[in-house]
Scaffold this motif. Sequence first.
Motif, PDB file in Angstrom:
ATOM      1  N   ALA A  41       0.837  -1.196   0.000  1.00 25.63           N
ATOM      2  CA  ALA A  41       0.000   0.000   0.000  1.00 25.63           C
ATOM      3  C   ALA A  41       0.877   1.253   0.000  1.00 25.63           C
ATOM      4  N   ASN A  42       0.275   2.351  -0.397  1.00 21.43           N
ATOM      5  CA  ASN A  42       0.961   3.640  -0.394  1.00 21.43           C
ATOM      6  C   ASN A  42       0.095   4.648   0.345  1.00 21.43           C
ATOM      7  N   LYS A  98       7.016   5.376   5.016  1.00 21.77           N
ATOM      8  CA  LYS A  98       6.866   4.513   3.830  1.00 21.77           C
ATOM      9  C   LYS A  98       8.224   4.094   3.309  1.00 21.77           C
ATOM     10  N   GLY A  99       8.346   2.806   3.018  1.00 19.52           N
ATOM     11  CA  GLY A  99       9.538   2.247   2.398  1.00 19.52           C
ATOM     12  C   GLY A  99       9.199   0.863   1.891  1.00 19.52           C
ATOM     13  N   LEU A 110       7.411   7.505  18.171  1.00 21.27           N
ATOM     14  CA  LEU A 110       8.510   6.861  18.880  1.00 21.27           C
ATOM     15  C   LEU A 110       9.830   7.328  18.296  1.00 21.27           C
ATOM     16  N   THR A 111      10.923   6.935  18.912  1.00 25.89           N
ATOM     17  CA  THR A 111      12.217   7.160  18.289  1.00 25.89           C
ATOM     18  C   THR A 111      12.468   6.033  17.296  1.00 25.89           C
ATOM     19  N   ASP A 112      13.276   6.302  16.295  1.00 28.72           N
ATOM     20  CA  ASP A 112      13.641   5.307  15.277  1.00 28.72           C
ATOM     21  C   ASP A 112      12.428   4.644  14.625  1.00 28.72           C
ATOM     22  N   MET A 113      11.442   5.464  14.215  1.00 27.84           N
ATOM     23  CA  MET A 113      10.291   4.941  13.484  1.00 27.84           C
ATOM     24  C   MET A 113      10.782   4.496  12.103  1.00 27.84           C
ATOM     25  N   ARG A 114      10.195   3.430  11.571  1.00 23.06           N
ATOM     26  CA  ARG A 114      10.658   2.877  10.297  1.00 23.06           C
ATOM     27  C   ARG A 114       9.488   2.309   9.513  1.00 23.06           C
ATOM     28  N   SER A 115       9.755   1.964   8.276  1.00 19.25           N
ATOM     29  CA  SER A 115       8.745   1.296   7.461  1.00 19.25           C
ATOM     30  C   SER A 115       8.743  -0.189   7.799  1.00 19.25           C
ATOM     31  N   GLY A 121      13.428  -9.429   5.312  1.00 17.37           N
ATOM     32  CA  GLY A 121      13.526  -9.178   6.752  1.00 17.37           C
ATOM     33  C   GLY A 121      14.369  -7.973   7.111  1.00 17.37           C
ATOM     34  N   ASN A 122      14.624  -7.085   6.145  1.00 13.96           N
ATOM     35  CA  ASN A 122      15.425  -5.887   6.384  1.00 13.96           C
ATOM     36  C   ASN A 122      14.551  -4.637   6.372  1.00 13.96           C
ATOM     37  N   VAL A 123      15.058  -3.571   6.992  1.00 13.07           N
ATOM     38  CA  VAL A 123      14.372  -2.281   6.953  1.00 13.07           C
ATOM     39  C   VAL A 123      14.731  -1.623   5.619  1.00 13.07           C
ATOM     40  N   PRO A 124      13.753  -1.372   4.751  1.00 12.49           N
ATOM     41  CA  PRO A 124      14.058  -0.738   3.468  1.00 12.49           C
ATOM     42  C   PRO A 124      14.360   0.754   3.641  1.00 12.49           C
TER      43      PRO A 124
END
Length: 145
Positions: A41-42, A98-99, A110-115, A121-124
């Motif tokens: 999704a976007n 988004k990533g 939060l701190t260090d929010m990510r997609s 299994g990696n953070v894009p």
Amino acid sequence: MRRTHRLGTYVASIGALIALFGVLGGATATAVTNPVTYQNANVTTCAQIGFAGSTQYNGSVVTSVSVTALFTATVTSDRYVTISAIAPGVVFQAAAIKGGDGYNVYNPLLTDMRSPLNGGGNVPALSHWFACYTYTPIVTTTTAP
């Protein structure tokens, strides 16, 4: 005498059950799933995540520190977002990160929010991100002596 003892036991049992359900109900009522993940999704606007009346801040996707008059947005390793140094009167409703093929919505921030993690299994790397907030200036008045 026996009736009084049974009544006291009954009242104590009811009290224990109420306390138990209060604790369970309280924990369930205040539990927050953070982040909420949307796969395949976007998202591009605060309205899409339920905050149409908010001001939208579109952040940088490369490692940087952006200082505004209202807060600081820090991007680390082109993957993680932290919002800090929030001025009085600023209320953040959510941030969308988004990533890859999905996005995460954080509320509260939060701190260090990510997609979401990609198929490996990696953070894009960040595709884009934004935060939704309102601002009501804090007005102070001084009374002459």
